[in-house]
Scaffold this motif. Structure first.
Motif, PDB file in Angstrom:
ATOM      1  N   LEU A  27       0.867  -1.233   0.122  1.00 25.01           N
ATOM      2  CA  LEU A  27      -0.071   0.020   0.081  1.00 25.01           C
ATOM      3  C   LEU A  27       0.827   1.293  -0.091  1.00 25.01           C
ATOM      4  O   LEU A  27       0.637   2.169  -0.836  1.00 25.01           O
ATOM      5  CB  LEU A  27      -0.895   0.084   1.140  1.00 25.01           C
ATOM      6  CG  LEU A  27      -2.033  -1.016   1.436  1.00 25.01           C
ATOM      7  CD1 LEU A  27      -2.899  -1.043   2.307  1.00 25.01           C
ATOM      8  CD2 LEU A  27      -2.678  -1.057  -0.004  1.00 25.01           C
ATOM      9  N   LYS A  28       2.175   1.316   0.617  1.00 18.83           N
ATOM     10  CA  LYS A  28       2.933   2.309   0.697  1.00 18.83           C
ATOM     11  C   LYS A  28       3.410   2.674  -0.592  1.00 18.83           C
ATOM     12  O   LYS A  28       3.484   3.857  -1.264  1.00 18.83           O
ATOM     13  CB  LYS A  28       4.036   2.091   1.766  1.00 18.83           C
ATOM     14  CG  LYS A  28       4.986   3.340   1.659  1.00 18.83           C
ATOM     15  CD  LYS A  28       5.933   3.074   2.820  1.00 18.83           C
ATOM     16  CE  LYS A  28       7.042   4.455   2.778  1.00 18.83           C
ATOM     17  NZ  LYS A  28       8.117   4.211   3.536  1.00 18.83           N
ATOM     18  N   GLU A  29       3.863   1.672  -1.262  1.00 16.18           N
ATOM     19  CA  GLU A  29       4.433   1.810  -2.637  1.00 16.18           C
ATOM     20  C   GLU A  29       3.254   2.297  -3.531  1.00 16.18           C
ATOM     21  O   GLU A  29       3.334   3.036  -4.463  1.00 16.18           O
ATOM     22  CB  GLU A  29       4.646   0.162  -3.134  1.00 16.18           C
ATOM     23  CG  GLU A  29       5.069   0.121  -4.556  1.00 16.18           C
ATOM     24  CD  GLU A  29       5.393  -1.268  -4.916  1.00 16.18           C
ATOM     25  OE1 GLU A  29       5.059  -1.634  -6.394  1.00 16.18           O
ATOM     26  OE2 GLU A  29       5.986  -1.895  -4.448  1.00 16.18           O
ATOM     27  N   GLU A  32       2.815   6.072  -3.011  1.00 12.77           N
ATOM     28  CA  GLU A  32       3.806   6.733  -3.437  1.00 12.77           C
ATOM     29  C   GLU A  32       3.730   6.794  -5.035  1.00 12.77           C
ATOM     30  O   GLU A  32       3.960   8.081  -5.622  1.00 12.77           O
ATOM     31  CB  GLU A  32       5.124   5.982  -3.085  1.00 12.77           C
ATOM     32  CG  GLU A  32       5.690   6.155  -1.888  1.00 12.77           C
ATOM     33  CD  GLU A  32       6.835   5.410  -1.190  1.00 12.77           C
ATOM     34  OE1 GLU A  32       7.377   4.703  -1.883  1.00 12.77           O
ATOM     35  OE2 GLU A  32       7.266   5.434  -0.297  1.00 12.77           O
ATOM     36  N   LYS A  33       3.017   5.970  -5.660  1.00  7.47           N
ATOM     37  CA  LYS A  33       2.541   6.342  -7.101  1.00  7.47           C
ATOM     38  C   LYS A  33       1.431   6.991  -7.342  1.00  7.47           C
ATOM     39  O   LYS A  33       1.061   7.202  -8.650  1.00  7.47           O
ATOM     40  CB  LYS A  33       2.533   4.917  -7.809  1.00  7.47           C
ATOM     41  CG  LYS A  33       3.825   3.733  -7.697  1.00  7.47           C
ATOM     42  CD  LYS A  33       3.448   2.543  -8.096  1.00  7.47           C
ATOM     43  CE  LYS A  33       4.875   1.798  -8.221  1.00  7.47           C
ATOM     44  NZ  LYS A  33       4.409   0.388  -8.854  1.00  7.47           N
ATOM     45  N   GLY A  34       0.672   7.544  -6.325  1.00  5.71           N
ATOM     46  CA  GLY A  34      -0.397   8.320  -6.403  1.00  5.71           C
ATOM     47  C   GLY A  34      -1.679   7.676  -6.610  1.00  5.71           C
ATOM     48  O   GLY A  34      -2.781   8.077  -6.972  1.00  5.71           O
ATOM     49  N   HIS A  35      -1.706   6.148  -6.195  1.00  2.00           N
ATOM     50  CA  HIS A  35      -3.100   5.533  -6.453  1.00  2.00           C
ATOM     51  C   HIS A  35      -3.859   5.487  -5.378  1.00  2.00           C
ATOM     52  O   HIS A  35      -5.027   4.874  -5.391  1.00  2.00           O
ATOM     53  CB  HIS A  35      -2.497   3.910  -6.907  1.00  2.00           C
ATOM     54  CG  HIS A  35      -1.847   3.821  -7.978  1.00  2.00           C
ATOM     55  ND1 HIS A  35      -2.409   4.119  -9.272  1.00  2.00           N
ATOM     56  CD2 HIS A  35      -0.544   3.392  -8.657  1.00  2.00           C
ATOM     57  CE1 HIS A  35      -1.598   3.954 -10.419  1.00  2.00           C
ATOM     58  NE2 HIS A  35      -0.359   3.437  -9.884  1.00  2.00           N
TER      59      HIS A  35
END
Length: 87
Positions: A27-29, A32-35
């Motif tokens: 979820l953090k990843e 960070e991608k704006g999803h």
């Protein structure tokens, strides 16, 4: 940009507990991608909710289907396009 409410109901509490660090890292990843707009767990242990941002249902389903909780069978998922309205 559209919003999608993703419910992640509990299927296997033991698996969920073991995979929590992997799920949170995923979820953090994605955040960070704006999803991800917002996320959180239900305090009664039912599961969790993530509000994703994306272009369409197919994009969000592809992201959700790679969540470690979903891949392992620890959680099911249900996606609904969400129309946000501020109070």
């Amino acid at each position: 940009m559209k919003y999608f409410a993703v419910f992640l109901p509990m299927r296997d509490e033991a698996k969920s507990k073991d995979l929590r660090p992997n799920h949170l890292a995923y979820l953090k990843e994605q955040g960070e991608k704006g999803h991800i707009f917002v996320k959180g767990r239900f305090v009664d242990g039912w599961g969790g909710l993530v509000i994703y941002q994306g272009e369409n249902l197919e994009e969000i389903e592809a992201i959700v289907s790679r969540d470690p909780y979903v891949v392992s069978g620890a959680r099911d998922y249900e996606i609904h396009e969400w129309e946000m309205q501020k109070a």
